[in-house]
Write an enzyme that holds these catalytic residues in place. Structure first.
Site, PDB file in Angstrom:
ATOM      1  N   ASP A   9       5.429 -36.173 -14.452  1.00 35.03           N
ATOM      2  CA  ASP A   9       4.389 -35.388 -13.806  1.00 35.03           C
ATOM      3  C   ASP A   9       4.358 -35.852 -12.353  1.00 35.03           C
ATOM      4  O   ASP A   9       4.878 -36.925 -12.014  1.00 35.03           O
ATOM      5  CB  ASP A   9       3.051 -35.644 -14.506  1.00 35.03           C
ATOM      6  CG  ASP A   9       1.896 -34.961 -13.817  1.00 35.03           C
ATOM      7  OD1 ASP A   9       2.000 -33.742 -13.583  1.00 35.03           O
ATOM      8  OD2 ASP A   9       0.912 -35.640 -13.499  1.00 35.03           O
ATOM      9  N   ASP A  11       1.279 -35.144  -9.810  1.00 34.27           N
ATOM     10  CA  ASP A  11      -0.044 -35.495  -9.289  1.00 34.27           C
ATOM     11  C   ASP A  11      -0.739 -36.540 -10.149  1.00 34.27           C
ATOM     12  O   ASP A  11      -0.880 -36.378 -11.361  1.00 34.27           O
ATOM     13  CB  ASP A  11      -0.910 -34.234  -9.203  1.00 34.27           C
ATOM     14  CG  ASP A  11      -0.249 -33.164  -8.344  1.00 34.27           C
ATOM     15  OD1 ASP A  11       0.050 -33.455  -7.182  1.00 34.27           O
ATOM     16  OD2 ASP A  11      -0.015 -32.047  -8.855  1.00 34.27           O
ATOM     17  N   ASP A 185      -0.025 -38.528 -16.449  1.00 34.48           N
ATOM     18  CA  ASP A 185      -1.371 -39.099 -16.464  1.00 34.48           C
ATOM     19  C   ASP A 185      -2.329 -38.353 -17.369  1.00 34.48           C
ATOM     20  O   ASP A 185      -3.423 -38.839 -17.640  1.00 34.48           O
ATOM     21  CB  ASP A 185      -1.960 -39.087 -15.052  1.00 34.48           C
ATOM     22  CG  ASP A 185      -2.329 -37.674 -14.590  1.00 34.48           C
ATOM     23  OD1 ASP A 185      -3.509 -37.434 -14.294  1.00 34.48           O
ATOM     24  OD2 ASP A 185      -1.432 -36.809 -14.535  1.00 34.48           O
TER      25      ASP A 185
END
Length: 237
Positions: A9, A11, A185
């Protein structure tokens, strides 16, 4: 164990999101004021939150749900009761300029990429958001030359945890899920989405706000929880 490919991922995984978002909001508020709108931070926050909520409700599960220009277009309409293309464009641009000014890689990212490259491991970024913005972020972070493939939810038409962003990256590398690790996250989007396909997952939250243990169940349970990004060298290569 080692993997043939690692998907990341972007961000709040490769860099902390919160300070960038705050810098973007400050820049957008300054742009509001420069363009003649009298506004304090509390009013700005209320406008932004309302516009964001409306946009996400109406564009859910699409990349447009993250589009700050849409947020500010709506914020202007809610605040001034009129459409102004130039102002909406300026506010969105100001947000992303401010956002980019605060972007910094998490400690350990470059070292992990070095280790993966030495092992011949393929690297993809699989991310929810619009392609132009994510390309800009990779360029700002100066890691585009370390990435073999970028897959955005905009270009595949579905957001994680849909299988489509993951299967698109798997197909690009001709890899099976069992050969691939997903690092992200978000327990719902990254962990559950990848686990549902049979991929191993590693949870790393760049701003340190790691979910509590009660959020982990079934497909939402990561195979690894990383306290530091550099810990990935012991897992992935």
């Amino acid at each position: 164990m080692s993997y043939e490919a690692v998907f990341f991922d972007l961000d709040n995984t490769l860099y902390p999101y919160s300070p960038c978002n705050e810098a973007g909001k400050r820049a957008a508020l300054a742009a509001f004021r420069e363009r003649g709108y009298e506004m304090d931070r509390e009013t700005f926050d209320e406008l932004y939150a309302t516009a964001r909520r409306e946009a996400k409700r109406e564009t859910r599960e699409t990349a447009a749900s993250h589009d700050r220009h849409i947020y500010f277009k709506r914020a202007l309409q809610n605040h001034a009761g009129e459409h102004d293309a130039a102002d909406a464009l300026a506010l969105g641009d100001a947000y992303w300029e401010g956002y980019a000014s605060e972007m910094e890689l998490c400690d350990g990212v470059e070292r992990v990429f070095d280790v993966l490259a030495e092992a011949g491991t393929e690297i993809a970024v699989v991310t929810n958001l619009t392609t132009r913005v994510q390309l800009r972020k990779l360029s700002r972070l100066a890691i585009d030359d370390r990435i073999d493939r970028l897959v955005t939810s905009e270009e595949v038409g579905r957001e994680k945890p849909s299988a489509i962003p993951f299967t698109t990256a798997l197909a690009a590398f001709d890899r099976r899920p069992s050969e691939t690790l997903m690092v992200g996250d978000n327990v719902g989007a990254d962990v559950a989405g990848a686990n549902a396909l049979g991929m191993d997952t590693a949870l790393f939250v760049a701003d340190g706000e790691t979910p509590g243990i009660d959020e982990f169940d079934g497909d939402r349970r990561p195979d690894y929880r990383l306290d530091a990004f550099a810990d990935l060298t012991e897992v992935a290569a």
